[in-house]
Design an enzyme around this catalytic site. Sequence first.
Site, PDB file in Angstrom:
ATOM      1  N   SER A 177     -12.208  27.167 -27.000  1.00  0.00           N
ATOM      2  CA  SER A 177     -12.311  26.201 -28.383  1.00  0.00           C
ATOM      3  C   SER A 177     -11.466  25.623 -29.032  1.00  0.00           C
ATOM      4  O   SER A 177     -11.291  26.901 -29.402  1.00  0.00           O
ATOM      5  CB  SER A 177     -13.553  25.238 -29.160  1.00  0.00           C
ATOM      6  OG  SER A 177     -13.613  24.887 -30.091  1.00  0.00           O
ATOM      7  N   ASN A 213     -16.499  27.763 -22.960  1.00  0.00           N
ATOM      8  CA  ASN A 213     -17.301  26.847 -22.674  1.00  0.00           C
ATOM      9  C   ASN A 213     -16.982  26.819 -20.626  1.00  0.00           C
ATOM     10  O   ASN A 213     -15.968  27.094 -20.131  1.00  0.00           O
ATOM     11  CB  ASN A 213     -16.185  25.606 -22.814  1.00  0.00           C
ATOM     12  CG  ASN A 213     -16.860  25.371 -23.964  1.00  0.00           C
ATOM     13  OD1 ASN A 213     -17.892  26.107 -24.952  1.00  0.00           O
ATOM     14  ND2 ASN A 213     -15.757  24.979 -25.093  1.00  0.00           N
ATOM     15  N   LYS A 247     -15.954  30.144 -28.904  1.00  0.00           N
ATOM     16  CA  LYS A 247     -16.703  29.512 -27.948  1.00  0.00           C
ATOM     17  C   LYS A 247     -16.569  29.831 -26.600  1.00  0.00           C
ATOM     18  O   LYS A 247     -15.044  30.413 -26.930  1.00  0.00           O
ATOM     19  CB  LYS A 247     -16.002  28.374 -27.854  1.00  0.00           C
ATOM     20  CG  LYS A 247     -16.735  27.134 -28.647  1.00  0.00           C
ATOM     21  CD  LYS A 247     -18.421  27.424 -27.992  1.00  0.00           C
ATOM     22  CE  LYS A 247     -18.259  25.586 -28.638  1.00  0.00           C
ATOM     23  NZ  LYS A 247     -19.671  25.406 -27.670  1.00  0.00           N
ATOM     24  N   ASN A 294      -2.613  -3.217  12.473  1.00  0.00           N
ATOM     25  CA  ASN A 294      -3.882  -3.091  12.633  1.00  0.00           C
ATOM     26  C   ASN A 294      -3.601  -2.041  13.369  1.00  0.00           C
ATOM     27  O   ASN A 294      -5.492  -1.175  13.302  1.00  0.00           O
ATOM     28  CB  ASN A 294      -4.741  -3.991  13.576  1.00  0.00           C
ATOM     29  CG  ASN A 294      -4.296  -5.431  12.189  1.00  0.00           C
ATOM     30  OD1 ASN A 294      -3.219  -5.276  10.891  1.00  0.00           O
ATOM     31  ND2 ASN A 294      -5.281  -6.243  12.809  1.00  0.00           N
ATOM     32  N   SER A 352       0.820  -1.405   0.258  1.00  0.00           N
ATOM     33  CA  SER A 352      -0.279   0.300   0.189  1.00  0.00           C
ATOM     34  C   SER A 352       0.887   1.250  -0.012  1.00  0.00           C
ATOM     35  O   SER A 352       0.169   2.536   0.339  1.00  0.00           O
ATOM     36  CB  SER A 352      -1.195   0.036   1.435  1.00  0.00           C
ATOM     37  OG  SER A 352      -0.561  -0.518   2.086  1.00  0.00           O
ATOM     38  N   GLU A 412     -18.728  22.172 -15.292  1.00  0.00           N
ATOM     39  CA  GLU A 412     -18.814  20.680 -15.518  1.00  0.00           C
ATOM     40  C   GLU A 412     -18.390  19.733 -15.107  1.00  0.00           C
ATOM     41  O   GLU A 412     -19.197  18.206 -15.416  1.00  0.00           O
ATOM     42  CB  GLU A 412     -18.787  20.807 -17.639  1.00  0.00           C
ATOM     43  CG  GLU A 412     -19.955  21.463 -18.282  1.00  0.00           C
ATOM     44  CD  GLU A 412     -19.127  21.632 -19.259  1.00  0.00           C
ATOM     45  OE1 GLU A 412     -19.343  20.650 -20.313  1.00  0.00           O
ATOM     46  OE2 GLU A 412     -18.182  22.589 -19.823  1.00  0.00           O
ATOM     47  N   THR A 453     -40.412  25.755 -11.793  1.00  0.00           N
ATOM     48  CA  THR A 453     -40.451  24.459 -11.281  1.00  0.00           C
ATOM     49  C   THR A 453     -40.249  24.055 -12.346  1.00  0.00           C
ATOM     50  O   THR A 453     -41.151  24.449 -13.149  1.00  0.00           O
ATOM     51  CB  THR A 453     -41.812  24.409 -10.891  1.00  0.00           C
ATOM     52  OG1 THR A 453     -42.752  25.449 -11.145  1.00  0.00           O
ATOM     53  CG2 THR A 453     -41.348  25.950  -8.986  1.00  0.00           C
ATOM     54  N   HIS A 454     -40.446  22.526 -13.003  1.00  0.00           N
ATOM     55  CA  HIS A 454     -39.916  22.382 -14.026  1.00  0.00           C
ATOM     56  C   HIS A 454     -39.317  22.759 -14.595  1.00  0.00           C
ATOM     57  O   HIS A 454     -39.689  22.331 -16.249  1.00  0.00           O
ATOM     58  CB  HIS A 454     -41.054  21.941 -14.312  1.00  0.00           C
ATOM     59  CG  HIS A 454     -42.483  21.143 -13.367  1.00  0.00           C
ATOM     60  ND1 HIS A 454     -43.153  20.183 -12.829  1.00  0.00           N
ATOM     61  CD2 HIS A 454     -43.640  21.754 -12.459  1.00  0.00           C
ATOM     62  CE1 HIS A 454     -43.837  19.369 -12.330  1.00  0.00           C
ATOM     63  NE2 HIS A 454     -44.058  20.837 -11.779  1.00  0.00           N
ATOM     64  N   TYR A 461      -9.402  -7.354  11.214  1.00  0.00           N
ATOM     65  CA  TYR A 461      -8.885  -6.728  10.361  1.00  0.00           C
ATOM     66  C   TYR A 461      -8.606  -7.535   8.995  1.00  0.00           C
ATOM     67  O   TYR A 461      -9.036  -8.663   9.476  1.00  0.00           O
ATOM     68  CB  TYR A 461      -7.871  -6.158  10.903  1.00  0.00           C
ATOM     69  CG  TYR A 461      -6.960  -5.516   9.533  1.00  0.00           C
ATOM     70  CD1 TYR A 461      -7.049  -4.764   9.548  1.00  0.00           C
ATOM     71  CD2 TYR A 461      -6.261  -6.407   9.149  1.00  0.00           C
ATOM     72  CE1 TYR A 461      -6.425  -3.741   7.986  1.00  0.00           C
ATOM     73  CE2 TYR A 461      -5.683  -6.210   7.621  1.00  0.00           C
ATOM     74  CZ  TYR A 461      -5.764  -4.823   7.533  1.00  0.00           C
ATOM     75  OH  TYR A 461      -5.528  -4.172   6.843  1.00  0.00           O
TER      76      TYR A 461
END
Length: 455
Positions: A274, A282, A280, A107, A20, A287, A152-153, A314
């Site tokens: 872009s 963006n 563009k 442990n 690890s 995102e 709404t919606h 463990y």
Amino acid sequence: MWGGRFAEGPAAVMREINASIPFDKRLWRQDVDGSLAHVAMLGKQGIVTPEDAAAITEGLHRVAADYEANGVAEDLTLEDIHMQTEAKLAELIGPVAGRLHTARSRNDQVATDFRLWVRDAIDQTLAALGGLRAALLVRAEEHAASVMPGFTHLQSAQPVTLGHHLMAYHEMIVRDASRFADARARMNRCPLGAAALAGTGFPIDRHATAAALGFDGPTANSLDSVSDRDFAIDYLQAATNCSLHLSRLAEEFVLWASQPFGFVALSDQWSTGSSIMPQKRNPDAAELVRGHAGRIMGCMTALMVTMKGLPLAYSKDMQDDKPPVFEAHDLLALSIAAMTGMVESATFRTDRMRGVAEAGFSTATDLADWLVRVAGLPFREAHHVTGRAVKLAEDKGLKLDALALADLQAIDARIDAGVYEVLSVDASVASRTSFGGTAPANVRAAIAAARVEPR
Ligand code: ARG
């Protein structure tokens, strides 16, 4: 470290799957701190001599200095950060290093290190969330009276203020911070001294090591101490909720920055171009905040699934607890920082927001409410009358408040000129003074309250 009963070394792939160190080297500081607390206690309890304790303590400080200066080597033969630290210590102070691991197992050691790490991660996250909250408060105050369409919606519903909308996210962030704080309070017990699983016959003082490491006390059951990863799951669940909120805000920024909406212009610093379309701008950062939320949820799921079938105590599966926590933490830290930057620097197109709010018959509810309050109609009838007025305005291509009084009276004779006072979007938001409502005065009061009492 455990070769005594083996004739052969491990296969190369065994070494690789077992190690690890490539990821748990991030725990080096916590590992050294845990060892310092442990050896101080061993010395105090007379389990090792004062001279040995002093030599080990001094050596551990040198190990830390070496890690700090040179980083931690990824030596797969040393498996993990605990073995790596002990090997480094032996290199520096010789065989006395072997006394450090008295009355301790990896442990309880890893459970302690990891708790310390998650606790730090929570403190960093809380500080970062404080920054985001401050940014939201500043922008909400600036736009306490800026009208925008409420949806709404995703259909224009009623006008609200941008300040109110931003304060909705502030509420979410406050809850997120409280979830992290809850997780911190719950996890603040020290598993060190549970040893491998059963406790130890050495006269250790678990209360002393717990206090030295800033815990509220030791964990109560040795089996639970080495098997419990609730603290990491609590952390990941809090991170998931938080990322979910950031993702919703990010989604709004993506939507608002689109040409059809045009509600926001992200600053140059938070936009990308872009390579083919020169026009563009963006919203990549927004995102990616939205995208990262999916990965953070994946981290939470990964650890929960890892844990769900494990018998006490463990099992090595638990070594897989760390990558999802590290990954979620890194992604969340980036997401909070990016969202803070976007909120701070965005230009809100309030003229456009107002225009859309006015265009969408968003004060129809105000007309219906007026018919109830002033003209005495039952709400259902007022709803019907208003529906007819909206239909008329739509047919004529007008806003509600541009309909002639005679036209409104042709629909219902009880309407008089007073109705125009409630048909503007400003009048509408100003009237929403119920507690928690969108009236600018309420928004300002909410901001003031948030500044006084951070919750
Ligand atoms: N690297 C291990 C982990 O992260 C440390 C504990 C190892 N314990 C053991 N019994 N093999 O979980």
